[in-house]
Design a protein around this motif. Structure first.
Motif, PDB file in Angstrom:
ATOM      1  N   VAL A 169      -3.671  -7.557  -2.655  1.00 38.74           N
ATOM      2  CA  VAL A 169      -3.511  -6.104  -2.632  1.00 38.74           C
ATOM      3  C   VAL A 169      -3.585  -5.525  -4.042  1.00 38.74           C
ATOM      4  O   VAL A 169      -4.248  -4.503  -4.281  1.00 38.74           O
ATOM      5  N   PHE A 170      -2.919  -6.182  -4.995  1.00 42.31           N
ATOM      6  CA  PHE A 170      -2.825  -5.629  -6.341  1.00 42.31           C
ATOM      7  C   PHE A 170      -3.795  -6.270  -7.328  1.00 42.31           C
ATOM      8  O   PHE A 170      -3.852  -5.853  -8.489  1.00 42.31           O
ATOM      9  N   GLY A 171      -4.529  -7.275  -6.897  1.00 40.52           N
ATOM     10  CA  GLY A 171      -5.458  -7.938  -7.805  1.00 40.52           C
ATOM     11  C   GLY A 171      -4.764  -8.743  -8.880  1.00 40.52           C
ATOM     12  O   GLY A 171      -5.277  -8.860  -9.996  1.00 40.52           O
ATOM     13  N   ASN A 225       0.828  -1.216   0.000  1.00 38.58           N
ATOM     14  CA  ASN A 225       0.000   0.000   0.000  1.00 38.58           C
ATOM     15  C   ASN A 225       0.860   1.262   0.000  1.00 38.58           C
ATOM     16  O   ASN A 225       0.480   2.274  -0.589  1.00 38.58           O
ATOM     17  N   LEU A 226       2.027   1.200   0.657  1.00 44.85           N
ATOM     18  CA  LEU A 226       2.930   2.345   0.637  1.00 44.85           C
ATOM     19  C   LEU A 226       3.452   2.605  -0.771  1.00 44.85           C
ATOM     20  O   LEU A 226       3.505   3.765  -1.222  1.00 44.85           O
ATOM     21  N   LEU A 227       3.825   1.543  -1.479  1.00 44.50           N
ATOM     22  CA  LEU A 227       4.283   1.716  -2.856  1.00 44.50           C
ATOM     23  C   LEU A 227       3.155   2.238  -3.751  1.00 44.50           C
ATOM     24  O   LEU A 227       3.398   3.042  -4.657  1.00 44.50           O
ATOM     25  N   VAL A 228       1.944   1.777  -3.511  1.00 41.16           N
ATOM     26  CA  VAL A 228       0.795   2.295  -4.272  1.00 41.16           C
ATOM     27  C   VAL A 228       0.617   3.786  -4.007  1.00 41.16           C
ATOM     28  O   VAL A 228       0.389   4.582  -4.931  1.00 41.16           O
ATOM     29  N   ALA A 240      -2.301   1.201  -9.704  1.00 39.13           N
ATOM     30  CA  ALA A 240      -2.491   0.768  -8.318  1.00 39.13           C
ATOM     31  C   ALA A 240      -3.054  -0.647  -8.252  1.00 39.13           C
ATOM     32  O   ALA A 240      -2.754  -1.404  -7.335  1.00 39.13           O
ATOM     33  N   VAL A 241      -3.880  -1.006  -9.222  1.00 40.47           N
ATOM     34  CA  VAL A 241      -4.530  -2.321  -9.240  1.00 40.47           C
ATOM     35  C   VAL A 241      -4.371  -2.906 -10.632  1.00 40.47           C
ATOM     36  O   VAL A 241      -4.472  -2.190 -11.632  1.00 40.47           O
TER      37      VAL A 241
END
Length: 318
Positions: A264-266, A153-156, A168-169
């Motif tokens: 997290v990333f799908g 989530n931090l990298l996103v 993001a996804v």
């Protein structure tokens, strides 16, 4: 060497058999059969006993557990993992593309993580006790300490929202071409690498420090070899032997699916399929993914053991 190979293959087969037995027991023989687990209470209430009995016969659940296990294992050896309970879709058709995607993610991640671990381990060992060692070790430990969902989530937040250079996804379908998946998988790969190389870095650092202090490296140093050649040709091959099994488990974990990162990333890999199967209570899919994960772990451990035997004369003598 040949007898060692045969013994390893025998142990490999036995371990895989026990793993398959454990997977079956954990998903089939516990209280409540797979049909009851897969159906909701409302669905069970709407079906009369005759319908449930007929459905169990169709799925082969009316047979004794040993018979079902032998049939399931025989089918798995042929690549037939049965059909889903709801819908009757062949499991192999559901997991085929996710398996390819997980293999792709594992290959790319390993190609980034293993050389990075080697580089950081060499830097930390060569400049032991100095600033490069401190920075490399600290960075590896910090990455290992942060949960993957947090680092992802931090990298996103940084690279998809503040600096929008990566998605993001992942919105690609499971059957998307590898080039399409690779183009949108930078953040998942970075998340896995950032959070999982600390152990490899420390193993390589420790092994390289011991190798650099050994007698044979000191003798090679007296011949006038450069430090780079000394490290790469003499010290590094000996220092990576203790890290081979850990590297094998690392790659096997990637092949089994990085559940948190894929969620997290799908990412359309085995981890996502496993989560969906658990949510829908599709026992045949859970069995298939679990068996494939066990196969990956056992296979990579076998390859690592054989590599140790090939590289280390002491292992061959034992």
């Amino acid at each position: 060497m040949f007898l060692t190979f045969l013994r390893r293959i025998g142990l490999y087969a036995l371990t895989l058999f026990l793993a398959s037995l454990l997977v079956f027991v954990a998903t089939e023989v516990l209280p409540g059969d797979a049909l009851e687990v897969s159906l909701t209470a409302d669905e069970v209430a709407m079906m009369n006993p005759e319908d449930l009995a007929r459905k169990r016969r169709e799925l082969g659940m009316d047979k004794p557990a040993p018979v079902r296990y032998v049939a399931w294992l025989a089918g798995a050896v042929r690549g037939d993992f049965g059909k889903t309970i709801l819908g009757g879709t062949p499991v192999i058709d559901i997991i085929r593309e996710p398996v390819k995607n997980s293999l792709l993610l594992a290959a790319v991640t390993a190609l980034v993580a293993i050389p990075t671990s080697l580089l950081l381990g060499i830097i930390a060992a060569y400049w032991r006790g100095r600033l490069p060692d401190t920075l490399a070790s600290m960075g590896a430990v910090i990455g290992y300490s942060i949960p993957e969902f947090a680092s992802g989530n931090l990298l996103v937040l940084i690279f998809a929202i503040w600096i929008p250079v990566f998605p993001a996804v992942i919105l690609a379908f499971a059957d998307a071409p590898p080039s399409t998946l690779l183009a949108v998988s930078v953040l998942p790969v970075a998340t896995i690498v950032f959070g999982s190389i600390a152990h490899l870095v420390q193993l390589i650092r420790t092994g390289l420090i011991e190798a650099l202090a050994s007698d044979y490296v000191e003798r090679a140093r007296f011949t006038g070899l450069s430090e780079l050649r000394l490290i790469l040709r003499h010290a590094l091959p000996a220092s990576v032997i203790p890290a081979l099994n850990s590297a094998a488990l690392y790659v096997a974990g990637l092949l089994g699916g990085i559940v948190v990162v894929e969620k997290v990333f799908g990412y359309p890999g085995l981890g996502m399929i496993l989560l969906q199967a658990v949510d829908k209570r599709e026992v045949p899919i859970v069995q298939a993914v679990s068996l494939l994960a066990a196969l990956a772990v056992v296979t990579m451990n076998l390859l690592a053991d054989l590599a140790v035997v090939a590289l280390d004369p002491r292992a061959r003598s034992r």
